[in-house]
Design an enzyme around this catalytic site. Sequence first.
Site, PDB file in Angstrom:
ATOM      1  N   HIS A   1       1.298   2.180  -3.342  1.00 37.71           N
ATOM      2  CA  HIS A   1       0.114   2.804  -3.940  1.00 37.71           C
ATOM      3  C   HIS A   1       0.146   4.326  -3.771  1.00 37.71           C
ATOM      4  O   HIS A   1      -0.454   5.054  -4.564  1.00 37.71           O
ATOM      5  CB  HIS A   1      -1.174   2.274  -3.299  1.00 37.71           C
ATOM      6  CG  HIS A   1      -1.485   0.853  -3.655  1.00 37.71           C
ATOM      7  ND1 HIS A   1      -1.176   0.286  -4.861  1.00 37.71           N
ATOM      8  CD2 HIS A   1      -2.116  -0.115  -2.955  1.00 37.71           C
ATOM      9  CE1 HIS A   1      -1.586  -0.969  -4.876  1.00 37.71           C
ATOM     10  NE2 HIS A   1      -2.157  -1.236  -3.728  1.00 37.71           N
TER      11      HIS A   1
ATOM     12  N   CYS B   1      -0.325  -4.582   9.968  1.00 36.20           N
ATOM     13  CA  CYS B   1      -1.109  -4.545   8.720  1.00 36.20           C
ATOM     14  C   CYS B   1      -1.208  -5.942   8.096  1.00 36.20           C
ATOM     15  O   CYS B   1      -2.209  -6.620   8.222  1.00 36.20           O
ATOM     16  CB  CYS B   1      -0.526  -3.543   7.710  1.00 36.20           C
ATOM     17  SG  CYS B   1      -1.462  -3.507   6.161  1.00 36.20           S
TER      18      CYS B   1
ATOM     19  N   SER C   1       0.816  -1.225   0.000  1.00 31.82           N
ATOM     20  CA  SER C   1       0.000   0.000   0.000  1.00 31.82           C
ATOM     21  C   SER C   1       0.845   1.269   0.000  1.00 31.82           C
ATOM     22  O   SER C   1       0.402   2.302  -0.506  1.00 31.82           O
ATOM     23  CB  SER C   1      -0.925   0.020   1.213  1.00 31.82           C
ATOM     24  OG  SER C   1      -1.800  -1.062   1.160  1.00 31.82           O
TER      25      SER C   1
HETATM   26  C1  CXF Z   1      -3.775   0.687   3.475  1.00 35.12           C
HETATM   27  C2  CXF Z   1      -4.987   1.459   3.136  1.00 35.12           C
HETATM   28  C3  CXF Z   1      -4.698   2.892   2.911  1.00 35.12           C
HETATM   29  C4  CXF Z   1      -3.846   3.521   3.931  1.00 35.12           C
HETATM   30  C5  CXF Z   1      -2.660   2.729   4.258  1.00 35.12           C
HETATM   31  C6  CXF Z   1      -2.919   1.311   4.501  1.00 35.12           C
HETATM   32  N1  CXF Z   1      -4.161  -0.607   3.844  1.00 35.12           N
HETATM   33  C7  CXF Z   1      -3.360  -1.670   3.942  1.00 35.12           C
HETATM   34  O1  CXF Z   1      -2.274  -1.808   3.488  1.00 35.12           O
HETATM   35 ZN    ZN Z   2      -0.490  -2.374   4.528  1.00 32.19          ZN
END
Ligand code: CXF
Ligand code: ZN
Length: 368
Positions: free
Chosen positions: A45, A167, A42
Site C-alpha cells: 500500500h 502483524c 500493507s
Molecule cells: C498497517 C497499517 C499502516 C502502517 C503499516 C501497517 N497495518 C497492517 O498491516
Molecule cells: Zn501488516
Amino acid sequence: MKARAAILWERNTEWSVEDIDLDDPKDHEVLVKVVASGLCHSDDHAVTGDLPISIPIIGGHEGAGVVEAVGPGVVGVAPGDHVVMSFIPSCGKCRWCATGHSNLCDLGAHMLGGTQLDGTARAHARGTDVGSLAMLGTFANYTVVPENSVIKIDSDIPLDRACLVGCGVTTGWGSAVNTGEIEPGDTVVVVGIGGIGGSAVQGARMAGARNIVAVDLEPSKEELAKRIGATHFVGSVDEVNTLVGELTLGVMADVAILTVGVVDGDMLQPMVGLARKAGKVVVTGVAPATQIDAKVSLFEVTMWQKQIRGSLFGEANPRSDIPRLLALYKSGQLLLDEMVTREYPLDQINDGYADMKSGRNLRGVIIH
Ligand code: CXF
Ligand code: ZN
C-alpha cells in the site's frame, strides 16, 4: 553503522535493496539485528499510495530479531534478547493502553510518517534521510525502533515464525477471537485466505466454531485452508451464500470476516448478506485512505441488527497477546509453519511481492 535495506524511493516502483547508514539508538530506542520479516500487503500500500505512507521509506513492519544495543533509558530489553516488533507500539500510559486497548495506542499516530517518535530518521542513504515504515523498517538487517514497539519473547522460538505475530497472524487471529467474539458451535465465514485470513481461520478453529467456510478465488488455497481448520472452501462469495444457508438452515453466519488485502466498498454488502440477525461482519483488511464509499443495506443493519466492526491489529494487546500466541505455537495449537509459503533473501523481495500478488503465498518471509 552500515546496514542493508529495501527502500521505496518513488510510488509504483520496485523496492531498491541498497546500503544504508544507520544511527545509534537514541533515548528509549533499541537497535535490533533483524532476522526475519514477513511480507504484508500493507507495505505494498506504500508502493501504490493506497496508504499515505511518507517516502523514501524502508518497508517492513512484521519482524523479529535480536537486540544488538539499547539507547539511554531503555529498561525493558537488553542486548541478546529475542524480540518481536509490533507494528503498533504500546506506551502503557495513554487512555487506550490504560483501558486494555493497546492496539489503539496514541503512539500509533506515528505509523505512516516514517520518522521515529522525535520526528527524525535513523537511516540515511543517497545523502538523504530515509524513514522506517511503522517506525520499524524491518526490510533491513539492522534497524532502530522505539522501545515501545519491541516485545521480548522466549529465545527458543524460531524467529522466522515469530515475526508473523508482529502483524498478520495477530491481526487475523484477533479479528476472529477478539472482534468476532466467536463462540463454540458458531458458523464463520472468512473471505480471503492470505496471512490474515489463514490466521482468522485458526482463531475460529480455536474458538470452537462448528463451520468455518473459507472463501478465496485461488483454488490452490483449499488444501492449506482445510489443513489449518477450514471445514469448507468455496471460490466465490455467490457460492458461499448457498452453502451458509444450507449449513445453518437459513439462519446464516454468526460471524463473517473480510480479510482481503485491498478492501473495496462493493465488498461490504455481500458480507452483510452473509451474517445472521445480530451477526457480526468484521472488516480487517486495510482500505485505501481515499475510499469513503461503501455500499451497505441500512435496512439489514437496522432491522436485523447486523453489526459491522472494524478490527485494527485484531484488537490485540501486543504486550500480552504476542507472547500468548507464541505460547500457543509452542504447544502446537497455533500453526505458524503452515503459514509460511516461501522464504526469500532480501535481494529477492520484489519476487516475494510478485508471488503475494499472484495469490501464490499465504505469507512470504524475508530471511536476512
Ligand atoms: C498497517 C497499517 C499502516 C502502517 C503499516 C501497517 N497495518 C497492517 O498491516
Ligand atoms: Zn501488516
